[in-house]
Design an enzyme around this catalytic site. Structure first.
Site, PDB file in Angstrom:
ATOM      1  N   HIS A  10       0.811  -1.215   0.000  1.00  0.00           N
ATOM      2  CA  HIS A  10       0.000   0.000   0.000  1.00  0.00           C
ATOM      3  C   HIS A  10       0.848   1.270   0.000  1.00  0.00           C
ATOM      4  O   HIS A  10       0.505   2.246  -0.655  1.00  0.00           O
ATOM      5  CB  HIS A  10      -0.906  -0.025   1.238  1.00  0.00           C
ATOM      6  CG  HIS A  10      -1.936   1.057   1.266  1.00  0.00           C
ATOM      7  ND1 HIS A  10      -2.920   1.168   0.305  1.00  0.00           N
ATOM      8  CD2 HIS A  10      -2.141   2.072   2.141  1.00  0.00           C
ATOM      9  CE1 HIS A  10      -3.698   2.207   0.599  1.00  0.00           C
ATOM     10  NE2 HIS A  10      -3.239   2.767   1.701  1.00  0.00           N
ATOM     11  N   PHE A  11       1.942   1.254   0.752  1.00  0.00           N
ATOM     12  CA  PHE A  11       2.807   2.430   0.827  1.00  0.00           C
ATOM     13  C   PHE A  11       4.046   2.202  -0.038  1.00  0.00           C
ATOM     14  O   PHE A  11       5.172   2.090   0.447  1.00  0.00           O
ATOM     15  CB  PHE A  11       3.169   2.731   2.279  1.00  0.00           C
ATOM     16  CG  PHE A  11       2.054   3.396   3.043  1.00  0.00           C
ATOM     17  CD1 PHE A  11       1.669   4.692   2.747  1.00  0.00           C
ATOM     18  CD2 PHE A  11       1.379   2.718   4.042  1.00  0.00           C
ATOM     19  CE1 PHE A  11       0.634   5.311   3.439  1.00  0.00           C
ATOM     20  CE2 PHE A  11       0.339   3.330   4.745  1.00  0.00           C
ATOM     21  CZ  PHE A  11      -0.038   4.632   4.436  1.00  0.00           C
TER      22      PHE A  11
END
Length: 289
Positions: free
Chosen positions: A266-267
């Protein structure tokens, strides 16, 4: 050459808004809009990396980071209100034309701005910035249940505000050989902000309000089809919050969209920052002429 990053605060509609700024304002502007549960700190590397070529602005949304964090009794924690504040900041800074980088919560904010003011947006970069129903994964089941019945599901969604969940957002989907690129300060800082008095109530309100972002998807997609903005998608292929189907879906309305699925979660900036910076540099160099 690493750019100098400035840290500034301005009053917008009675709220203190903190933002980071790098680069020469005479150069093309890129506005960086962060997601949950982080802040503009997620862009610290990108600001330094691209600030020599572009003018970058990265605000903290109200209730996040160093911006004001009023109680839910004193502020309407909705994505519409966060959009108003962001647009107010851009107006106050005199930014009439800008590209947008949207991640997670930054997407419904940035895409509201783009679809309502298409003449101001020069390009869009999406890193797990969802605009299609295909992007939602089973992670969202409890959040959509909470949207339908807050009382019955609040205990479950409160779990998303605890340290283990915050750290998981950074670690899931990251290949083993890149785990050591993750800086523990990221989730430690995010959790410190979440643990401030009143912060979790504000986040619960935004969890509930997220359902109304989906009502805007048809307008976002119509904007894509009608105005055909240059779009770069740089998305973690192993993101379990916004899945890769959400990245591929951009091609339905934007056949010229440049879609890159990275070996990340996600990051993705935390593990693939230099790769994403290189994609942006190449993309904006062509998109902005």
């Amino acid at each position: 050459m690493t750019a100098v990053v400035h840290h500034r605060t301005i009053g917008i509609q009675g709220q203190r808004v903190f933002y980071r700024e790098a680069g020469d304002p005479a150069r093309p502007t890129l506005v960086l809009l962060h997601g949950f549960p982080t802040s503009s700190a997620m862009f610290r590397g990108l600001l330094a990396d691209l600030g020599g070529e572009y003018h970058l602005i990265a605000p903290d949304h109200i209730g996040f980071g160093q911006s004001a964090a009023p109680s839910v009794a004193d502020f309407d924690y909705s994505f519409e209100r966060l959009t108003e504040i962001t647009l107010g900041l851009l107006d106050a800074l005199g930014l009439d034309r800008f590209a947008l980088y949207v991640q997670d919560y930054g997407a419904p904010i940035g895409l509201r701005i783009a679809s309502r003011h298409p003449d101001r947006v020069t390009a869009i970069i999406s890193q797990s910035g969802n605009a299609y129903l295909e992007g939602f994964t089973p992670f969202w089941d409890v959040l959509f249940a909470h949207a339908k019945d807050r009382a019955a599901n609040e205990a479950d969604v409160r779990g998303l505000l605890e340290p283990a969940a915050t750290r998981w957002q950074y670690e899931h989907g990251v290949p083993k050989d890149r785990l050591d690129r993750l800086n523990p300060d990221t989730w430690t800082l995010d959790q410190a902000y979440l643990d401030r008095p009143g912060s979790k109530e504000a986040q619960l309100q935004l969890f509930w309000d997220y359902q109304f972002n989906l009502d805007g998807y048809p307008a976002f997609q119509e904007y894509f089809r009608t105005h055909r903005p240059p779009v770069l998608v740089a998305w973690g292929e192993h993101d379990e919050i916004f899945g890769p189907a959400g990245a591929r879906a951009f091609a339905r309305d934007l056949p010229d969209a440049e879609i890159h699925l990275l070996d990340a979660g996600h990051f993705a900036l935390e593990t693939h920052g230099p790769e994403i910076a290189a994609l942006i540099r190449d993309f904006l160099g062509r998109a902005l002429g």
